[in-house]
Design a protein around this motif. Structure first.
Motif, PDB file in Angstrom:
ATOM      1  N   VAL A 105       0.835  -1.203   0.000  1.00 25.05           N
ATOM      2  CA  VAL A 105       0.000   0.000   0.000  1.00 25.05           C
ATOM      3  C   VAL A 105       0.871   1.255   0.000  1.00 25.05           C
ATOM      4  N   SER A 106       1.926   1.245   0.794  1.00 26.75           N
ATOM      5  CA  SER A 106       2.762   2.443   0.896  1.00 26.75           C
ATOM      6  C   SER A 106       3.477   2.744  -0.423  1.00 26.75           C
ATOM      7  N   VAL A 107       3.910   1.689  -1.143  1.00 24.38           N
ATOM      8  CA  VAL A 107       4.536   1.909  -2.452  1.00 24.38           C
ATOM      9  C   VAL A 107       3.504   2.451  -3.436  1.00 24.38           C
ATOM     10  N   LEU A 108       2.351   1.827  -3.482  1.00 19.68           N
ATOM     11  CA  LEU A 108       1.308   2.255  -4.410  1.00 19.68           C
ATOM     12  C   LEU A 108       0.890   3.705  -4.153  1.00 19.68           C
ATOM     13  N   ASP A 109       0.848   4.085  -2.882  1.00 21.97           N
ATOM     14  CA  ASP A 109       0.406   5.438  -2.548  1.00 21.97           C
ATOM     15  C   ASP A 109       1.439   6.502  -2.909  1.00 21.97           C
ATOM     16  N   GLU A 110       2.678   6.092  -3.144  1.00 24.93           N
ATOM     17  CA  GLU A 110       3.717   7.037  -3.580  1.00 24.93           C
ATOM     18  C   GLU A 110       3.627   7.351  -5.072  1.00 24.93           C
ATOM     19  N   LEU A 111       2.929   6.519  -5.828  1.00 26.48           N
ATOM     20  CA  LEU A 111       2.916   6.645  -7.278  1.00 26.48           C
ATOM     21  C   LEU A 111       2.036   7.802  -7.737  1.00 26.48           C
ATOM     22  N   SER A 112       2.448   8.404  -8.825  1.00 27.12           N
ATOM     23  CA  SER A 112       1.639   9.438  -9.465  1.00 27.12           C
ATOM     24  C   SER A 112       0.889   8.775 -10.618  1.00 27.12           C
ATOM     25  N   ILE A 113      -0.405   8.557 -10.419  1.00 24.34           N
ATOM     26  CA  ILE A 113      -1.219   7.829 -11.385  1.00 24.34           C
ATOM     27  C   ILE A 113      -2.218   8.799 -12.001  1.00 24.34           C
ATOM     28  N   PRO A 114      -2.111   9.069 -13.298  1.00 23.44           N
ATOM     29  CA  PRO A 114      -3.046   9.997 -13.934  1.00 23.44           C
ATOM     30  C   PRO A 114      -4.445   9.397 -14.021  1.00 23.44           C
ATOM     31  N   ASP A 115      -5.413  10.247 -14.280  1.00 24.22           N
ATOM     32  CA  ASP A 115      -6.800   9.802 -14.300  1.00 24.22           C
ATOM     33  C   ASP A 115      -7.090   8.790 -15.398  1.00 24.22           C
ATOM     34  N   ASP A 116      -6.269   8.777 -16.447  1.00 24.25           N
ATOM     35  CA  ASP A 116      -6.544   7.887 -17.572  1.00 24.25           C
ATOM     36  C   ASP A 116      -5.873   6.522 -17.446  1.00 24.25           C
ATOM     37  N   VAL A 117      -5.233   6.248 -16.303  1.00 23.28           N
ATOM     38  CA  VAL A 117      -4.578   4.963 -16.056  1.00 23.28           C
ATOM     39  C   VAL A 117      -5.052   4.402 -14.721  1.00 23.28           C
ATOM     40  N   THR A 118      -5.292   3.106 -14.682  1.00 18.42           N
ATOM     41  CA  THR A 118      -5.653   2.420 -13.444  1.00 18.42           C
ATOM     42  C   THR A 118      -4.683   1.277 -13.199  1.00 18.42           C
ATOM     43  N   VAL A 119      -4.168   1.175 -11.984  1.00 18.59           N
ATOM     44  CA  VAL A 119      -3.326   0.045 -11.598  1.00 18.59           C
ATOM     45  C   VAL A 119      -4.230  -1.102 -11.156  1.00 18.59           C
ATOM     46  N   LEU A 120      -3.979  -2.270 -11.738  1.00 13.67           N
ATOM     47  CA  LEU A 120      -4.710  -3.488 -11.388  1.00 13.67           C
ATOM     48  C   LEU A 120      -3.822  -4.387 -10.542  1.00 13.67           C
ATOM     49  N   ILE A 121      -4.327  -4.821  -9.409  1.00 10.99           N
ATOM     50  CA  ILE A 121      -3.622  -5.787  -8.572  1.00 10.99           C
ATOM     51  C   ILE A 121      -4.061  -7.180  -9.018  1.00 10.99           C
ATOM     52  N   GLU A 122      -3.089  -8.005  -9.412  1.00  8.28           N
ATOM     53  CA  GLU A 122      -3.421  -9.330  -9.929  1.00  8.28           C
ATOM     54  C   GLU A 122      -3.459 -10.384  -8.833  1.00  8.28           C
ATOM     55  N   SER A 123      -4.459 -11.251  -8.909  1.00  4.02           N
ATOM     56  CA  SER A 123      -4.522 -12.375  -7.982  1.00  4.02           C
ATOM     57  C   SER A 123      -3.365 -13.324  -8.249  1.00  4.02           C
ATOM     58  N   ASP A 124      -2.907 -13.990  -7.196  1.00  2.00           N
ATOM     59  CA  ASP A 124      -1.702 -14.807  -7.271  1.00  2.00           C
ATOM     60  C   ASP A 124      -2.011 -16.258  -6.917  1.00  2.00           C
ATOM     61  N   ALA A 125      -1.087 -17.145  -7.266  1.00  2.00           N
ATOM     62  CA  ALA A 125      -1.242 -18.555  -6.909  1.00  2.00           C
ATOM     63  C   ALA A 125      -0.918 -18.813  -5.439  1.00  2.00           C
ATOM     64  N   GLY A 126      -0.201 -17.882  -4.797  1.00  2.00           N
ATOM     65  CA  GLY A 126      -0.004 -17.940  -3.361  1.00  2.00           C
ATOM     66  C   GLY A 126       1.083 -18.862  -2.861  1.00  2.00           C
TER      67      GLY A 126
END
Length: 275
Positions: free
Chosen positions: A123-144
């Protein structure tokens, strides 16, 4: 129906459009560089312009950029955290340049720091990112497997809830199956989709990596199989492809090229299974 595959950008990112059309896709996914090395995207203005124009003319979309395999958002190591953040920012900037809607990323592994600390690190890394309105970061599900996070839907929900960013999710069917979410029958698919909706929310599901699995349910082994020919099987794949809650979600394939079958065969298979 929006279905495509992860295709090469060899010779220039604009070549991805033709490569997607060659396998019968109308949406798709790319790496902007080799996923095995730390490297920034190197995309010239003219090839970016050609990519945007050809995409608008030839495809339904969307495109997804898959982040480098080296990115580890959950890491407790400062140097790896810094490299991961820089790599993600470069991918986000490339997506904005190319008019690509999504950047897909695995959470990574906590490597002994613990689940909650790993999720907080992400969360802390993601919150540092500058993400413009036209891009969305997707978190991918993992095999674990091991200390990798994202195998449980609760991990995805926690990151979405705690982050200040507007994040969404990419569900990988082979990963979910390997992590213990049954998708091998219509009833199982209904139950798993209902669980996802309860825990994460279907409003956050923006892309599906549609892959069969070479390994059994709950084994945490990530190895993809041809559509309908793995442990999820034809019944499960048909149920996924025709599930009413998923009919508008783009399917992006990462199936193998083996046994004389590649992306074209698998995309045809998906369309044949659609009612």
């Amino acid at each position: 129906m929006r279905v495509g595959a992860h295709v090469s950008i060899a010779g220039g990112v604009d070549n991805a459009v033709g490569n997607e059309l060659d396998v019968g896709g109308n949406c798709g996914q790319i790496f902007t560089h080799s996923p095995q090395v730390w490297q920034d995207p190197d995309i010239g203005a003219k090839e970016a312009e050609r990519f945007r124009a050809q995409t608008d003319a030839e495809l339904n979309g969307p495109w997804v950029i898959h982040s480098s395999y080296l990115v580890n958002l959950c890491t407790p190591k400062p140097d790896l955290r810094e490299k991961s953040a820089a790599s993600m920012q470069a991918e986000i900037d490339a997506a904005s340049t190319l008019d690509i809607e999504y950047v897909n990323v695995h959470l990574g592994a906590h490597t002994g720091a613990g689940v909650d600390t790993g999720l907080e690190n992400a969360v802390s890394v993601l919150d540092e990112l500058s993400i413009p309105d036209d891009v969305t970061v997707l978190i991918e599900s993992d095999a674990g497997s091991g200390t990798k996070l994202g195998g449980e839907f609760e991990h995805l929900a926690t990151v979405l809830e705690r982050s200040e960013q507007e994040l969404d999710v990419c569900l990988d069917t082979a990963h979910a199956f390997a992590a213990g979410y049954d998708l091998s029958s219509a009833d199982a698919v209904n139950a798993t989709i209902a669980t996802f909706d309860d825990v994460v929310g279907l409003e956050h599901l923006r892309c599906i990596h549609l892959n069969d699995s070479k390994h059994a349910l709950g084994t945490n082994k990530d190895e993809h199989a041809h559509i309908g020919e793995g442990e999820i099987g034809e019944d499960g794949m048909r149920a996924l492809i025709n599930h009413p809650a998923l009919e508008t979600i783009p399917f992006v394939l990462e199936t193998p090229s083996e046994d004389g079958k590649g992306f074209e065969w698998n995309i045809d298979r998906v369309r044949a299974l659609r009612n």
